[in-house]
Design a protein around this motif. Structure first.
Motif, PDB file in Angstrom:
ATOM      1  N   GLN A  50       0.829  -1.212   0.000  1.00  0.00           N
ATOM      2  CA  GLN A  50       0.000   0.000   0.000  1.00  0.00           C
ATOM      3  C   GLN A  50       0.862   1.260   0.000  1.00  0.00           C
ATOM      4  O   GLN A  50       0.604   2.218   0.737  1.00  0.00           O
ATOM      5  N   PHE A  51       1.888   1.228  -0.813  1.00  0.00           N
ATOM      6  CA  PHE A  51       2.782   2.377  -0.956  1.00  0.00           C
ATOM      7  C   PHE A  51       2.008   3.571  -1.506  1.00  0.00           C
ATOM      8  O   PHE A  51       1.230   3.434  -2.441  1.00  0.00           O
ATOM      9  N   VAL A  52       2.236   4.724  -0.893  1.00  0.00           N
ATOM     10  CA  VAL A  52       1.646   5.963  -1.396  1.00  0.00           C
ATOM     11  C   VAL A  52       2.760   7.004  -1.527  1.00  0.00           C
ATOM     12  O   VAL A  52       3.688   7.044  -0.717  1.00  0.00           O
ATOM     13  N   ARG A  61       6.893   8.739   7.504  1.00  0.00           N
ATOM     14  CA  ARG A  61       7.217   8.941   6.095  1.00  0.00           C
ATOM     15  C   ARG A  61       8.600   8.349   5.834  1.00  0.00           C
ATOM     16  O   ARG A  61       9.379   8.133   6.769  1.00  0.00           O
ATOM     17  N   CYS A  62       8.888   8.094   4.582  1.00  0.00           N
ATOM     18  CA  CYS A  62      10.106   7.367   4.230  1.00  0.00           C
ATOM     19  C   CYS A  62      11.371   7.950   4.854  1.00  0.00           C
ATOM     20  O   CYS A  62      12.213   7.196   5.335  1.00  0.00           O
ATOM     21  N   GLU A  63      11.507   9.234   4.857  1.00  0.00           N
ATOM     22  CA  GLU A  63      12.752   9.801   5.381  1.00  0.00           C
ATOM     23  C   GLU A  63      12.945   9.518   6.871  1.00  0.00           C
ATOM     24  O   GLU A  63      14.053   9.682   7.383  1.00  0.00           O
ATOM     25  N   ALA A  66      13.634   3.335   8.765  1.00  0.00           N
ATOM     26  CA  ALA A  66      14.935   2.671   8.822  1.00  0.00           C
ATOM     27  C   ALA A  66      15.364   2.098   7.473  1.00  0.00           C
ATOM     28  O   ALA A  66      16.548   1.864   7.248  1.00  0.00           O
ATOM     29  N   PHE A  67      14.417   1.886   6.577  1.00  0.00           N
ATOM     30  CA  PHE A  67      14.732   1.268   5.283  1.00  0.00           C
ATOM     31  C   PHE A  67      15.022   2.293   4.184  1.00  0.00           C
ATOM     32  O   PHE A  67      15.278   1.919   3.045  1.00  0.00           O
ATOM     33  N   TYR A  68      14.959   3.559   4.532  1.00  0.00           N
ATOM     34  CA  TYR A  68      15.137   4.626   3.539  1.00  0.00           C
ATOM     35  C   TYR A  68      16.581   5.105   3.506  1.00  0.00           C
ATOM     36  O   TYR A  68      17.205   5.296   4.553  1.00  0.00           O
ATOM     37  N   LYS A  69      17.097   5.310   2.313  1.00  0.00           N
ATOM     38  CA  LYS A  69      18.431   5.870   2.145  1.00  0.00           C
ATOM     39  C   LYS A  69      18.314   7.095   1.238  1.00  0.00           C
ATOM     40  O   LYS A  69      17.954   6.964   0.057  1.00  0.00           O
ATOM     41  N   SER A  77      16.070   5.977  -1.828  1.00  0.00           N
ATOM     42  CA  SER A  77      15.682   4.622  -2.203  1.00  0.00           C
ATOM     43  C   SER A  77      15.239   3.851  -0.972  1.00  0.00           C
ATOM     44  O   SER A  77      15.570   4.208   0.154  1.00  0.00           O
ATOM     45  N   CYS A  78      14.504   2.793  -1.221  1.00  0.00           N
ATOM     46  CA  CYS A  78      13.967   1.956  -0.153  1.00  0.00           C
ATOM     47  C   CYS A  78      14.517   0.544  -0.294  1.00  0.00           C
ATOM     48  O   CYS A  78      14.461  -0.039  -1.377  1.00  0.00           O
ATOM     49  N   GLN A  79      15.015   0.003   0.811  1.00  0.00           N
ATOM     50  CA  GLN A  79      15.570  -1.354   0.796  1.00  0.00           C
ATOM     51  C   GLN A  79      14.465  -2.399   0.634  1.00  0.00           C
ATOM     52  O   GLN A  79      14.704  -3.453   0.051  1.00  0.00           O
ATOM     53  N   ILE A  80      13.295  -2.120   1.142  1.00  0.00           N
ATOM     54  CA  ILE A  80      12.193  -3.073   1.034  1.00  0.00           C
ATOM     55  C   ILE A  80      11.650  -3.097  -0.396  1.00  0.00           C
ATOM     56  O   ILE A  80      11.437  -4.158  -0.975  1.00  0.00           O
ATOM     57  N   LEU A  81      11.459  -1.912  -0.943  1.00  0.00           N
ATOM     58  CA  LEU A  81      10.934  -1.827  -2.304  1.00  0.00           C
ATOM     59  C   LEU A  81      11.999  -2.121  -3.350  1.00  0.00           C
ATOM     60  O   LEU A  81      11.684  -2.356  -4.514  1.00  0.00           O
ATOM     61  N   SER A  89       7.023   9.779   1.197  1.00  0.00           N
ATOM     62  CA  SER A  89       6.158   8.635   0.878  1.00  0.00           C
ATOM     63  C   SER A  89       5.980   7.734   2.094  1.00  0.00           C
ATOM     64  O   SER A  89       6.564   7.957   3.150  1.00  0.00           O
ATOM     65  N   PHE A  90       5.210   6.665   1.904  1.00  0.00           N
ATOM     66  CA  PHE A  90       4.906   5.772   3.024  1.00  0.00           C
ATOM     67  C   PHE A  90       4.437   4.425   2.488  1.00  0.00           C
ATOM     68  O   PHE A  90       3.852   4.338   1.404  1.00  0.00           O
ATOM     69  N   CYS A  91       4.696   3.376   3.282  1.00  0.00           N
ATOM     70  CA  CYS A  91       4.106   2.067   2.998  1.00  0.00           C
ATOM     71  C   CYS A  91       3.917   1.319   4.309  1.00  0.00           C
ATOM     72  O   CYS A  91       4.371   1.771   5.364  1.00  0.00           O
ATOM     73  N   LEU A  92       3.276   0.159   4.239  1.00  0.00           N
ATOM     74  CA  LEU A  92       2.953  -0.608   5.448  1.00  0.00           C
ATOM     75  C   LEU A  92       4.182  -1.185   6.143  1.00  0.00           C
ATOM     76  O   LEU A  92       4.091  -1.595   7.296  1.00  0.00           O
ATOM     77  N   SER A  93       5.326  -1.236   5.467  1.00  0.00           N
ATOM     78  CA  SER A  93       6.536  -1.763   6.093  1.00  0.00           C
ATOM     79  C   SER A  93       7.311  -0.696   6.859  1.00  0.00           C
ATOM     80  O   SER A  93       8.434  -0.942   7.294  1.00  0.00           O
ATOM     81  N   TYR A  94       6.693   0.455   7.031  1.00  0.00           N
ATOM     82  CA  TYR A  94       7.374   1.540   7.744  1.00  0.00           C
ATOM     83  C   TYR A  94       7.895   1.053   9.096  1.00  0.00           C
ATOM     84  O   TYR A  94       7.175   0.390   9.855  1.00  0.00           O
TER      85      TYR A  94
HETATM   86  S1  SF4 Z   1       9.715   0.550   3.938  1.00  0.00           S
HETATM   87 FE1  SF4 Z   1       7.993   1.810   3.247  1.00  0.00          FE
HETATM   88  S2  SF4 Z   1       8.042   3.619   4.593  1.00  0.00           S
HETATM   89 FE2  SF4 Z   1      10.048   2.602   4.746  1.00  0.00          FE
HETATM   90  S3  SF4 Z   1      11.353   3.618   3.228  1.00  0.00           S
HETATM   91 FE3  SF4 Z   1      10.418   1.840   2.245  1.00  0.00          FE
HETATM   92  S4  SF4 Z   1       8.586   2.642   1.247  1.00  0.00           S
HETATM   93 FE4  SF4 Z   1       9.217   4.155   2.749  1.00  0.00          FE
END
Ligand code: SF4
Length: 99
Positions: A50-52, A61-63, A66-69, A77-81, A89-94
């Motif tokens: 559910q990334f927005v 928010r992504c910044e 912990a997964f945001y660089k 960039s996002c390690q999960i995505l 941005s945001f997603c459920l893995s925040y």
């Molecule tokens: S896991 Fe989700 S909230 Fe975190 S950086 Fe990636 S997209 Fe953003």
């Protein structure tokens, strides 16, 4: 190159709109990457999480995740995505960055 007064006035009239469009694009993440250029698997992962492009919660928010660089102002960039994401941005893995 501006060659006359009419061109200068047209440019001056358009500048605020261009700045607004650029700010809006950065705010919704579309300035960071081209969503149409994402692979099918990247699109599917974003959908399942559910990334927005613009987080509904300013405290999540992504910044701040912990997964945001970060790579550039407002973009990273996002390690999960395994791909690009905007800072807002945001997603459920925040997961909040450790303090
Ligand atoms: S896991 Fe989700 S909230 Fe975190 S950086 Fe990636 S997209 Fe953003």
């Amino acid at each position: 190159m501006i060659t006359n007064r009419r061109e200068l006035l047209a440019l001056a009239a358009a500048a605020p709109f261009a700045a607004f469009a650029a700010t809006r694009a950065l705010a919704d993440g579309t300035a960071c990457y081209d969503p149409a250029a994402l692979s099918m698997s990247q699109k599917g992962l974003r959908k399942s999480l559910q990334f927005v492009d613009l987080s509904p919660d300013a405290t999540k928010r992504c910044e701040l995740c912990a997964f945001y660089k970060a790579a550039a102002p407002g973009c990273g960039s996002c390690q999960i995505l395994n791909g690009p994401a905007a800072s807002g941005s945001f997603c459920l893995s925040y997961a909040a960055k450790p303090k």
